[in-house]
Write an enzyme that holds these catalytic residues in place. Structure first.
Site, PDB file in Angstrom:
ATOM      1  N   LYS A  50       0.814  -1.194   0.000  1.00  0.00           N
ATOM      2  CA  LYS A  50       0.000   0.000   0.000  1.00  0.00           C
ATOM      3  C   LYS A  50       0.856   1.256   0.000  1.00  0.00           C
ATOM      4  CE  LYS A  50      -3.002  -2.182   3.350  1.00  0.00           C
ATOM      5  NZ  LYS A  50      -3.436  -2.072   4.751  1.00  0.00           N
ATOM      6  N   GLU A 106       7.344   2.957  -6.776  1.00  0.00           N
ATOM      7  CA  GLU A 106       7.555   2.313  -5.477  1.00  0.00           C
ATOM      8  C   GLU A 106       7.755   3.368  -4.393  1.00  0.00           C
ATOM      9  OE1 GLU A 106       7.002   0.227  -3.478  1.00  0.00           O
ATOM     10  OE2 GLU A 106       8.452  -1.393  -3.361  1.00  0.00           O
ATOM     11  N   ASP A 110      14.523  -0.581   0.412  1.00  0.00           N
ATOM     12  CA  ASP A 110      15.238  -0.748   1.674  1.00  0.00           C
ATOM     13  C   ASP A 110      16.236  -1.890   1.461  1.00  0.00           C
ATOM     14  OD1 ASP A 110      15.736  -0.505   4.437  1.00  0.00           O
ATOM     15  OD2 ASP A 110      14.120  -1.850   4.968  1.00  0.00           O
ATOM     16  N   VAL A 160      11.243   5.240   8.511  1.00  0.00           N
ATOM     17  CA  VAL A 160      10.476   6.458   8.242  1.00  0.00           C
ATOM     18  C   VAL A 160       8.993   6.165   8.042  1.00  0.00           C
ATOM     19  CG1 VAL A 160      12.431   7.728   7.257  1.00  0.00           C
ATOM     20  CG2 VAL A 160      10.996   6.341   5.750  1.00  0.00           C
ATOM     21  N   ASP A 166       4.019   3.503   6.375  1.00  0.00           N
ATOM     22  CA  ASP A 166       3.391   3.268   7.674  1.00  0.00           C
ATOM     23  C   ASP A 166       4.318   2.602   8.682  1.00  0.00           C
ATOM     24  OD1 ASP A 166       3.469   0.695   6.302  1.00  0.00           O
ATOM     25  OD2 ASP A 166       2.203  -0.028   7.934  1.00  0.00           O
TER      26      ASP A 166
END
Ligand code: IMP
Ligand code: MG
Length: 182
Positions: A50, A106, A110, A160, A166
């Site tokens: 999401k 995107e 990470d 973050v 989220d």
């Protein structure tokens, strides 16, 4: 993860890393880049749910070439800030991408695990061309060799939140990107 009070909720937003105005400026630039690269050619924007939905909604409105949208859901973080190490595709695309110039939108790269799995899967479907645009890049955390064609912001190794990202489903609604801490 459960947040029990507004004080606790606000207290976990440590500091703003990327301001709303910086995001607006760079999103506009990225949109212009898409317009110049594709120069009138139709594209398919593919967003990975999401986290990328806010970025997609904003960049989409900078795009002037004919564009369609599709969504995938891939998960590697389940709760809190720890990666599970495995990636699962929980929702697949509706489009047959062999007919399209695909642009992946995107939120963050990470470790690189999620996107590298998604890329493997999508390249095997022979799109006409394939590019990756990421809002954020955290190169210090990479475990899979992978880089986006374009990244709006490179950030240090902080967890973050905000602008779609989220922690335990909270903070996606913040208009800026902030460092999260407990
Ligand atoms: P990767 O597979 O480790 O590259 O990360 C995949 C997903 O983890 C990203 O698409 C995000 O949804 C999530 N993620 C990674 N870093 C962060 C972060 O700092 N904040 C929130 N979500 C993150
Ligand atoms: Mg994501």
């Amino acid at each position: 993860m459960k947040i029990n009070s507004i004080e606790e909720y606000n207290g976990r937003i440590k500091r703003v890393l990327v301001s709303e105005s910086d995001i607006k400026r760079e999103v506009k630039k990225a949109g212009e880049l898409i317009n110049s690269i594709y120069d009138g050619t139709p594209i398919l924007l593919v967003s990975i749910l999401k986290g990328a939905f806010v970025f997609l909604a904003d960049i989409l409105r900078e795009v002037t070439v004919p564009c369609e949208l599709d969504f995938m859901e891939a998960k590697s973080y389940f709760d809190g800030t720890n990666s599970s190490g495995t990636v699962s595709i929980t929702k697949d695309l509706k489009h047959n991408i062999s007919d399209y110039h695909v642009v992946i939108i995107e939120d963050i790269i990470d470790t690189g695990r999620t996107l590298s799995e998604v890329i493997k899967l999508l390249k095997a479907r022979n799109p006409k061309s394939f590019k990756v645009i990421t809002l954020l890049d955290k190169p210090d955390r990479r475990v899979v060799e992978l880089s986006a064609d374009y990244s709006l912001f490179t950030i240090p190794d902080y967890f973050v939140v905000g602008y779609g990202l989220d922690c335990g489903e909270y903070y996606r609604n913040l208009p800026y990107i902030a460092e999260y801490g407990e």
